[in-house]
Design a protein around this motif. Structure first.
Motif, PDB file in Angstrom:
ATOM      1  N   PRO A  40      25.366  43.804  41.797  1.00 49.59           N
ATOM      2  CA  PRO A  40      25.617  42.888  40.997  1.00 49.59           C
ATOM      3  C   PRO A  40      26.384  44.060  40.180  1.00 49.59           C
ATOM      4  CG  PRO A  40      24.243  41.589  41.308  1.00 49.59           C
ATOM      5  CD  PRO A  40      24.233  42.938  41.656  1.00 49.59           C
ATOM      6  N   GLY A  41      26.095  45.151  39.652  1.00 52.00           N
ATOM      7  CA  GLY A  41      26.805  45.943  38.571  1.00 52.00           C
ATOM      8  C   GLY A  41      28.271  46.632  40.060  1.00 52.00           C
ATOM      9  N   SER A  42      27.764  47.375  41.065  1.00 52.77           N
ATOM     10  CA  SER A  42      28.031  47.591  42.275  1.00 52.77           C
ATOM     11  C   SER A  42      29.719  47.364  42.164  1.00 52.77           C
ATOM     12  CB  SER A  42      27.674  48.536  43.405  1.00 52.77           C
ATOM     13  OG  SER A  42      26.086  49.487  42.831  1.00 52.77           O
ATOM     14  N   VAL A  43      29.456  45.929  42.463  1.00 50.59           N
ATOM     15  CA  VAL A  43      30.450  44.940  43.141  1.00 50.59           C
ATOM     16  C   VAL A  43      31.348  45.148  41.830  1.00 50.59           C
ATOM     17  CG1 VAL A  43      31.194  42.640  43.596  1.00 50.59           C
ATOM     18  CG2 VAL A  43      29.092  43.620  44.756  1.00 50.59           C
ATOM     19  N   TYR A  44      31.040  44.524  41.034  1.00 49.85           N
ATOM     20  CA  TYR A  44      31.889  44.521  39.221  1.00 49.85           C
ATOM     21  C   TYR A  44      32.959  45.677  38.787  1.00 49.85           C
ATOM     22  CZ  TYR A  44      30.194  39.986  38.847  1.00 49.85           C
ATOM     23  OH  TYR A  44      29.403  38.224  38.816  1.00 49.85           O
ATOM     24  N   PHE A  47      35.252  46.955  42.357  1.00 53.69           N
ATOM     25  CA  PHE A  47      36.605  45.813  42.354  1.00 53.69           C
ATOM     26  C   PHE A  47      36.316  45.133  41.234  1.00 53.69           C
ATOM     27  CE2 PHE A  47      33.447  46.357  46.360  1.00 53.69           C
ATOM     28  CZ  PHE A  47      34.806  46.993  47.273  1.00 53.69           C
ATOM     29  N   GLY A  48      35.734  44.634  40.492  1.00 54.79           N
ATOM     30  CA  GLY A  48      36.063  43.972  39.174  1.00 54.79           C
ATOM     31  C   GLY A  48      35.270  42.412  39.324  1.00 54.79           C
ATOM     32  N   ASN A  49      36.426  41.342  38.931  1.00 53.25           N
ATOM     33  CA  ASN A  49      35.893  39.747  39.578  1.00 53.25           C
ATOM     34  C   ASN A  49      35.623  39.684  40.675  1.00 53.25           C
ATOM     35  OD1 ASN A  49      38.519  38.947  39.368  1.00 53.25           O
ATOM     36  ND2 ASN A  49      37.635  39.221  36.985  1.00 53.25           N
ATOM     37  N   LYS A  50      35.477  38.219  41.171  1.00 48.67           N
ATOM     38  CA  LYS A  50      35.636  37.455  41.917  1.00 48.67           C
ATOM     39  C   LYS A  50      37.002  37.536  42.723  1.00 48.67           C
ATOM     40  CE  LYS A  50      35.027  32.926  43.857  1.00 48.67           C
ATOM     41  NZ  LYS A  50      34.517  32.126  43.963  1.00 48.67           N
ATOM     42  N   GLU A  51      38.218  37.130  41.390  1.00 51.17           N
ATOM     43  CA  GLU A  51      39.336  37.188  42.012  1.00 51.17           C
ATOM     44  C   GLU A  51      39.526  38.511  42.586  1.00 51.17           C
ATOM     45  OE1 GLU A  51      43.968  36.201  39.624  1.00 51.17           O
ATOM     46  OE2 GLU A  51      41.943  35.330  38.696  1.00 51.17           O
ATOM     47  N   ASP A  52      39.725  39.765  41.521  1.00 47.33           N
ATOM     48  CA  ASP A  52      39.875  41.072  42.013  1.00 47.33           C
ATOM     49  C   ASP A  52      39.947  41.646  43.695  1.00 47.33           C
ATOM     50  OD1 ASP A  52      41.593  41.306  39.483  1.00 47.33           O
ATOM     51  OD2 ASP A  52      39.429  42.686  38.805  1.00 47.33           O
ATOM     52  N   LEU A  53      38.751  40.990  44.072  1.00 47.81           N
ATOM     53  CA  LEU A  53      37.696  41.629  45.140  1.00 47.81           C
ATOM     54  C   LEU A  53      38.552  40.731  46.382  1.00 47.81           C
ATOM     55  CD1 LEU A  53      36.354  43.028  47.126  1.00 47.81           C
ATOM     56  CD2 LEU A  53      34.077  41.119  46.399  1.00 47.81           C
ATOM     57  N   PHE A  54      38.397  39.176  46.371  1.00 46.50           N
ATOM     58  CA  PHE A  54      39.135  38.634  46.918  1.00 46.50           C
ATOM     59  C   PHE A  54      40.545  39.183  47.059  1.00 46.50           C
ATOM     60  CE2 PHE A  54      42.300  34.388  47.929  1.00 46.50           C
ATOM     61  CZ  PHE A  54      41.414  34.105  49.233  1.00 46.50           C
ATOM     62  N   LYS A  55      41.857  39.283  45.975  1.00 43.00           N
ATOM     63  CA  LYS A  55      42.951  40.103  45.984  1.00 43.00           C
ATOM     64  C   LYS A  55      42.903  41.453  46.968  1.00 43.00           C
ATOM     65  CE  LYS A  55      47.236  40.823  43.895  1.00 43.00           C
ATOM     66  NZ  LYS A  55      47.332  40.802  41.859  1.00 43.00           N
ATOM     67  N   GLU A  56      41.656  42.169  46.841  1.00 42.34           N
ATOM     68  CA  GLU A  56      41.781  43.252  47.674  1.00 42.34           C
ATOM     69  C   GLU A  56      41.716  42.756  49.163  1.00 42.34           C
ATOM     70  OE1 GLU A  56      39.473  47.687  47.473  1.00 42.34           O
ATOM     71  OE2 GLU A  56      40.089  46.075  45.309  1.00 42.34           O
TER      72      GLU A  56
END
Length: 190
Positions: A40-44, A47-56
């Motif tokens: 989790p720490g690496s993803v956050y 990429f930030g939060n879920k919305e940011d990862l989705f946008k990317e």
């Protein structure tokens, strides 16, 4: 503490596939951790939060789609035959057993009530329509090229959605030929 190394493109590919299959709302952060193999720490952190990862993920998919479209339209003999070939490939995709439509279109339909994300997706779809319009304007007037590009997009959306409804390739093809009669269908080898 050592920094975790990972291939960002690989992570985006895996996250994009998950969002594409499951949708934004149904994709949990836990599922994203599992599919990417990251903590989790690496993803956050990356990429930030879920919305940011989705946008990317939308950016990752959208840019690849635009590159594919531009390359395809550049290699065909004419813009019109290139459009025909693309439409035929979309029809072939839509009749596959494991069909999963277009990530941009599916996401736009799902996120109707989330304006910033929906607008981000709409920008990619508009960019794609502009590519068609720009290429078509080399043989048609600007206004006619815009109308034809919009018609192509409407038919692409139709293929992408109708593909879930039926596996009748012939029915989809005959509808395309009727609706986009100005394209050189008879010149194709299909």
């Amino acid at each position: 503490m050592p920094k975790i190394q990972f291939d960002r493109q690989d992570v985006l590919n895996k996250a994009t596939s998950l969002f594409w299959r499951e949708g934004y709302s149904a994709t949990s952060m836990q599922a994203l951790f599992e599919v990417t193999g990251l903590k989790p720490g690496s993803v956050y952190l990356a990429f930030g939060n879920k919305e940011d990862l989705f946008k990317e993920s939308i950016d990752f998919y959208g840019k690849r789609s635009i590159e594919f479209l531009q390359a395809k339209l550049s290699h065909d003999e004419t813009i019109e035959s290139g459009i025909c070939e693309l439409l035929l490939s979309f029809v072939d995709e839509s009749t596959q057993t494991d069909y999963c439509s277009c990530f941009l279109l599916k996401s736009q339909l799902e996120l109707d009530n989330q304006a910033p994300l929906k607008q981000h997706i709409s920008d990619y779809l508009l960019n794609i329509e502009n590519i068609y319009s720009t290429r078509l304007s080399t043989i048609y007037g600007e206004e006619e090229a815009k109308q034809k590009a919009a018609s192509v997009m409407v038919h692409i959306f139709g293929i992408r959605v109708y593909g879930y409804h039926t596996n009748s390739k012939e029915q989809i093809l005959s509808s395309l030929k009727l609706g986009l009669h100005w394209l050189p269908w008879s010149q194709l080898a299909h």
